[in-house]
Enzyme design. Structure first.
Site, PDB file in Angstrom:
ATOM      1  N   ASP A  91      34.145  35.651  33.833  1.00  0.00           N
ATOM      2  CA  ASP A  91      35.194  36.653  34.006  1.00  0.00           C
ATOM      3  C   ASP A  91      36.044  36.354  35.232  1.00  0.00           C
ATOM      4  O   ASP A  91      37.275  36.472  35.195  1.00  0.00           O
ATOM      5  CB  ASP A  91      34.559  38.041  34.124  1.00  0.00           C
ATOM      6  N   ASP A 141      34.867  37.093  23.437  1.00  0.00           N
ATOM      7  CA  ASP A 141      34.065  37.930  24.321  1.00  0.00           C
ATOM      8  C   ASP A 141      33.651  39.217  23.618  1.00  0.00           C
ATOM      9  O   ASP A 141      32.508  39.679  23.760  1.00  0.00           O
ATOM     10  CB  ASP A 141      34.870  38.246  25.586  1.00  0.00           C
TER      11      ASP A 141
END
Length: 358
Positions: free
Chosen positions: A278, A182
Site C-alpha cells: 500500500d 486488491d
C-alpha cells in the site's frame, strides 16, 4: 463470555497517516531531485519492452498483474505450508536488492543531477552504512522507530524503482488493475490475502515484520474483570431475615424467572497494520503525478490519498475485519488528478497569463 471489540483512536489513525505521508513526500522529493527539468532521462522497461506506444501499456499492465498474482499466491501457499525460511529468504533478497544495490544507482543519479561532489569510497561507505543498518533493523531486533523508518525507506525506494521503469500512462492502468486485484484478494472467500489474514489470526503469529507496518508495537492490556461491573450484578443486598422469608414465599407463588443473558462488549484499543504494498502504490501514484503535473495537482493527489485512507479506517472499525486499503485512496486521487488536470491547471494558467490575482 464478553465479546471483544477493537476500536481505533485518533492517535492510532495518525500513526498510520504520518508514515504514509512521509513515504509519499520522500518519493516526490527524490523524483524531483533525480530528474530535473533540464535533464529529462528516458525510461527503460528492463527485459520486457523498448517502446512506449499506447498499445503496449495494456500488455505491460498484464505482465505486472500476472507477476503480482503469482508472487502473492506463492507467498500465501508457503505461509500456509509453514515454509517460513523460503519467505524470509525471498524478503531478505528483496531488501538487499533495494537498500544496497538499487540505492547505489538511485543516489548516484541524484548526485549527478544536483552536481554533488562525492568521492567513490565515501559514497560506497555511506551506502553500505545505510543499507546494512536497514537490513539489520528490518530482519533482526532494533528500535521501533528505526524499524519503521527503514520500512518507509524500503517502500519509497521500491516505488521509485517501479516508477523509473514504467511509462506514465501505464502507471495509471497498473494502479487501476492492482486496486481491483486488491478487492478480489481481500474480500472474496478464496482470496489469497483473506486466507493469509485468517491463517495468521488463527496461528496468532507475526513472523514477517519486514512486510507489515504496525502503527504500534505495544499490546494494550485489557481491563481486568474487577474493573468492569456486570449488568447482572445486584445493586442492593437484603440482609434482613424477614425480607429473605418474604422473598422465599413470593417465589413459591410466582414461576421462576429465567435470567436474560446479557452479553458484555469489551472495547480494546486496536493496532492498524498496513501492508508495504500500500505504501508503494500510494507513493507510485504521487511520484507519477510529480513527473507529469504541476504543483496544484500534486498537492491535490497527496491530500486525496490521505483522505481516502482516513475514510477506509472507520470502515475497518465498523466491519471489524480486514479491508483493502487501495481502492478508496486511489479512486479519490484519480478523481482529484483528472479534475485538477482538466479544470484547475488551465484555470490557473489563464489567470497567470492575464495577470489576474485571486
Amino acid at each position: 463470555m464478553p465479546r471483544t471489540k477493537r476500536v481505533y483512536s485518533g492517535k492510532t489513525i495518525t500513526g498510520v497517516l504520518y508514515p504514509v505521508a512521509i513515504c509519499m513526500l520522500f518519493v516526490a522529493i527524490n523524483v524531483k531531485l533525480s530528474q530535473p527539468e533540464q535533464q529529462e532521462q528516458s525510461k527503460v522497461v528492463y527485459g520486457l519492452f523498448h517502446s512506449y506506444d499506447t498499445a503496449d501499456s495494456g500488455t505491460i499492465t498484464l505482465y505486472l498483474i500476472g507477476f503480482l498474482i503469482l508472487t502473492t499466491s506463492l507467498g500465501v501457499f508457503c505461509y500456509q505450508m509453514k515454509f517460513y525460511k523460503a519467505i524470509k529468504v525471498y524478503v531478505l533478497a528483496n531488501s538487499i536488492g533495494i537498500l544496497l544495490v538499487y540505492s547505489v544507482f538511485h543516489f548516484q543519479r541524484i548526485a549527478e543531477a544536483q552536481s554533488i561532489p562525492v568521492s567513490v569510497p565515501t559514497f560506497f561507505f555511506l551506502i553500505l552504512q545505510f543499507g546494512g543498518l536497514g537490513i539489520t533493523c528490518l530482519h533482526w531486533k532494533s528500535h521501533r522507530r528505526l524499524h519503521q523508518f527503514y520500512l518507509i525507506m524500503l517502500a519509497g525506494l521500491t516505488a521509485i524503482f517501479i516508477l523509473n521503469i514504467l511509462p506514465d500512462w501505464t502507471v495509471w492502468m497498473a494502479l487501476t488493475a492492482i486496486s481491483f486485484w486488491d478487492i478480489v484478494a481481500v474480500l472474496t472467500p478464496c482470496g489469497p490475502l483473506k486466507m493469509l489474514v485468517e491463517t495468521a489470526n488463527r496461528r496468532g503469529d507475526d513472523k514477517f515484520p519486514a512486510i507489515l507496518y504496525n502503527s504500534s508495537s505495544y499490546v494494550n492490556e485489557v481491563d481486568s474483570p474487577d474493573t468492569t461491573r456486570s449488568n447482572s450484578t445486584p445493586l442492593t443486598e437484603f440482609n434482613n431475615s424477614s425480607s429473605s422469608r418474604l422473598l422465599e414465599s413470593d417465589s413459591l407463588l410466582r414461576p421462576p424467572v429465567i435470567p436474560r443473558q446479557i452479553r458484555e462488549v469489551r472495547e480494546v484499543e486496536g493496532t492498524i497494520r498496513l501492508g508495504m504494498g500500500d505504501f508503494v502504490f500510494y507513493s507510485l501514484m504521487l511520484g507519477n503525478t510529480v513527473q507529469t503535473c504541476p504543483l496544484p495537482t500534486v498537492v491535490a493527489c497527496f491530500v486525496s490519498n490521505l483522505v481516502g485512507l482516513t475514510i477506509t479506517l472507520p470502515i475497518v472499525t465498523l466491519s471489524q475485519t480486514a479491508l483493502p486499503a487501495l481502492p478508496f485512496p486511489l479512486a479519490i486521487a484519480a478523481i482529484f488528478y483528472f479534475s485538477s488536470h482538466i479544470a484547475l491547471t488551465p484555470f490557473t494558467d489563464l489567470c497567470t497569463s492575464q495577470l489576474i490575482l485571486i
